[in-house]
Design an enzyme around this catalytic site. Structure first.
Site, PDB file in Angstrom:
ATOM      1  CG  HIS A   1      77.927  66.053  30.970  1.00  0.00           C
ATOM      2  ND1 HIS A   1      77.332  66.770  30.088  1.00  0.00           N
ATOM      3  CD2 HIS A   1      77.428  64.715  30.969  1.00  0.00           C
ATOM      4  CE1 HIS A   1      76.720  66.145  29.219  1.00  0.00           C
ATOM      5  NE2 HIS A   1      76.554  64.937  29.593  1.00  0.00           N
ATOM      6  CD  GLU A   2      78.400  60.855  32.289  1.00  0.00           C
ATOM      7  OE1 GLU A   2      76.988  60.250  32.717  1.00  0.00           O
ATOM      8  OE2 GLU A   2      78.550  61.076  31.312  1.00  0.00           O
TER       9      GLU A   2
ATOM     10  CG  HIS B   1      73.127  62.788  32.345  1.00  0.00           C
ATOM     11  ND1 HIS B   1      72.199  63.116  31.420  1.00  0.00           N
ATOM     12  CD2 HIS B   1      74.513  62.918  31.700  1.00  0.00           C
ATOM     13  CE1 HIS B   1      72.798  63.393  30.392  1.00  0.00           C
ATOM     14  NE2 HIS B   1      73.982  63.544  30.177  1.00  0.00           N
TER      15      HIS B   1
END
Length: 398
Positions: A86-87, A90
């Site tokens: 997820h990170e 980003h």
């Protein structure tokens, strides 16, 4: 960006600049993004491992004890891999949009991708934020697909994959709630930014949503404790709500601080002509004549008018008192080459970055080694007081 994570309750997601995540264990890098573990992460790892093992035992009651431990371990590792993915999503989009990512840290509330600055436009902000929930939804679909096709691999694989699908779906949905600094709050800020044309106003409204959401989560945790629905889960909700509220407040303060300090240079923000000490000064005199009689916890060290280093109270405390009379400042000071030092025309946002990188928490301002001033945490605190006053003015509509 950060990601609150679960204990014995369904996982929750995303915060912002998390307090206490600046140090830890460096694991390496992925695609140039530095990955590290904060020490608090080990607490979360244990909580997740215990939680997952208990959940898998309840959903597959006929397996061996060793199988449950294996399922819990694999599930925990894949859970953190999901947070990291997820990170990373980003981070890749932020890099594409020209926003430098300084690193990704896993800590007690999940994960945090630390960026050097905010997005430069509402569109960039929207893209950087929305890709996180999309990544979690893709992971949820992938784990669900594994669960559907894992029959020949055994019940354990099916149960682990099904729960990870649920976890990633929960992460995506919670993450879309309109409370800054959740991804949903960032999407709200991007929309408000586009609508109002004001980054500050958009951040204020989105952070207000984050604080309200934080209080709602705290209320849910308190209700869980009172109703007896689970002590661990209730406490975890309270911690998550507190973290989210604090992160929302800090995020808005950082925006105000940046607005105040962006036009300034180091020379405009520094404390000029700071008191200095000689490198030959005995530590006993340094303690009794300076640290105990002045309000400062650090002094620049100069010789013949030229700055050569910095000595701090923390450096003195590392030595036994019996050695103070035999040691001099030069024996313990941080030498110039290891001291954060900037020219007087350095933008204050660059100075703040240097302060975060130095253990001393201070930056010396000098021109050709001539000491002009010092910028310390106390100076920044004074600016933060002004930020608080401005925040009050914003709340009163002034």
């Amino acid at each position: 960006m950060s990601d609150p994570a679960p204990a014995s309750t369904p996982p929750v997601r995303r915060g912002s600049a998390a307090p206490g995540t600046s140090s830890g264990i460096q694991l390496g890098s992925i695609a140039g993004f530095r990955i590290s573990l904060d020490y608090s992460w080990f607490i979360l790892f244990f909580l997740i491992l215990v939680s997952f093992t208990a959940i898998f035992r309840a959903n597959a009651p006929d397996l061996e004890r060793l199988e449950y431990l294996l399922m819990g371990s694999v599930g925990t590792v894949l859970f953190f891999a999901s947070l990291l993915a997820h990170e990373l999503s980003h981070s890749f989009v932020a890099r594409w949009k020209g926003v430098e990512v300084e690193g990704i840290t896993l800590f007690i509330f999940g994960g945090m991708a630390k960026t050097s600055r905010e997005a430069s436009s509402p569109g960039d902000e929207f893209l950087i934020a929305v890709v996180g929930p999309i990544a979690s939804l893709v992971l949820a679909a992938g784990f669900y697909g594994i669960a559907l096709s894992a029959g020949p691999l055994g019940l354990g694989v099916t149960v682990v994959a099904e729960y990870l699908a649920i976890v990633n779906l929960a992460l995506a949905l919670f993450n879309l709630l309109p409370g800054f600094p959740l991804d949903g709050g960032r999407l709200l800020r991007a929309t408000l930014w586009r609508t109002t044309g004001s980054f500050r106003k958009a951040t204020r409204l989105a952070s207000l949503g984050g604080r309200l959401l934080g209080w709602a989560i705290i209320g849910l945790g308190v209700f869980s404790l009172i109703a007896g629905g689970g002590v661990v889960g209730g406490l975890w909700f309270i911690f998550i709500g507190w973290f989210l509220g604090q992160a929302a407040k800090m995020s808005y303060q950082q925006v105000l601080l940046q607005e105040l300090m962006s036009p300034l240079t180091a020379q405009e923000a520094m404390t000029p002509e700071p008191e200095t000490v000689s490198p030959d000064l005995p530590l006993e005199e340094l303690v009794h004549d300076y640290f105990l009689r002045r309000q400062y916890n650090a002094f620049p060290v100069t010789q013949d008018g030229v700055v050569i280093g910095l000595v701090t109270l923390g450096q003195v405390k590392k030595l036994p008192k019996a050695k103070w009379k035999d040691r001099r400042v030069v024996d313990i000071m941080t030498p110039l080459e290891e001291t954060a030092i900037v020219p007087p025309d350095t933008p204050m946002m660059s100075v703040l970055q240097r302060m975060r990188e130095t253990d001393a928490g201070r930056v010396l301002v000098a021109r050709e080694w001539e000491l002009l001033g010092i910028i310390s945490a106390t100076d920044i605190t004074r600016w933060m007081d002004r930020v608080s006053l401005l925040e009050g003015s914003e709340g009163n509509g002034k």
